[in-house]
Design a protein around this motif. Sequence first.
Motif, mmCIF file in Angstrom:
data_model
loop_
_atom_site.group_PDB
_atom_site.id
_atom_site.type_symbol
_atom_site.label_atom_id
_atom_site.label_comp_id
_atom_site.label_asym_id
_atom_site.label_seq_id
_atom_site.Cartn_x
_atom_site.Cartn_y
_atom_site.Cartn_z
ATOM 1 N N ARG A 164 0.790 -1.225 0.000
ATOM 2 C CA ARG A 164 0.000 0.000 0.000
ATOM 3 C C ARG A 164 0.827 1.282 0.000
ATOM 4 N N GLU A 218 -2.181 5.638 12.194
ATOM 5 C CA GLU A 218 -3.621 5.385 12.214
ATOM 6 C C GLU A 218 -4.032 4.498 11.044
ATOM 7 N N GLN A 219 -3.435 4.712 9.877
ATOM 8 C CA GLN A 219 -3.731 3.876 8.713
ATOM 9 C C GLN A 219 -3.233 2.446 8.915
ATOM 10 N N LEU A 239 2.174 4.941 4.942
ATOM 11 C CA LEU A 239 0.971 4.995 5.773
ATOM 12 C C LEU A 239 1.278 5.688 7.094
ATOM 13 N N SER A 240 0.273 6.324 7.668
ATOM 14 C CA SER A 240 0.394 6.870 9.020
ATOM 15 C C SER A 240 0.158 5.728 10.023
ATOM 16 N N ASN A 279 -5.487 -0.876 8.854
ATOM 17 C CA ASN A 279 -5.135 -2.050 8.052
ATOM 18 C C ASN A 279 -5.113 -3.312 8.902
#
Length: 157
Positions: free
Chosen positions: A8, A14-15, A11-12, A19
Amino acid sequence: MRLISPTRGPLSLEQVVANIRRYIEEAPQATYKLVIGTDSQTDADKTVFVTAIIVQRVGRGARFFYARQVVPPIVDLRHRIYRETEISLRTLEALQRAGLSAIGADFPIEIHLDVGQQGETRMIIQEVVGWVQAVGYTAKIKPDAYGASAVADRFTK
């Protein structure tokens, strides 16, 4: 902290937690384990730390994310191993603040340490394992510390 997912991209935290939540929701009856491990590589110009976050669906694959951090060279091995341990523990704390504990999944958490009975790191095994256990987590060392010695190591070069 920015993390990278091989599938992906960036990403942070939180992401990453989102996930992980989706991955668990795909097969809620499965058994899961969270692994965090950090490895480092030093040359004349820099030390590269890579932290891997692995969500393992036991016996059925895994998803992983990693973060890379470059700092001035740290040549003292003891200092580097302590820093690896600190980064792993701080990463877990950051994940929990980003909502990991709200997922509701009750899975074991392992901190994988890049130390083992062979080589120079054998002298500090008790110190770093004791530190991880003192804060309430399971510590794994080589050859069982694949989070640090295999996954994170792959991205230090």
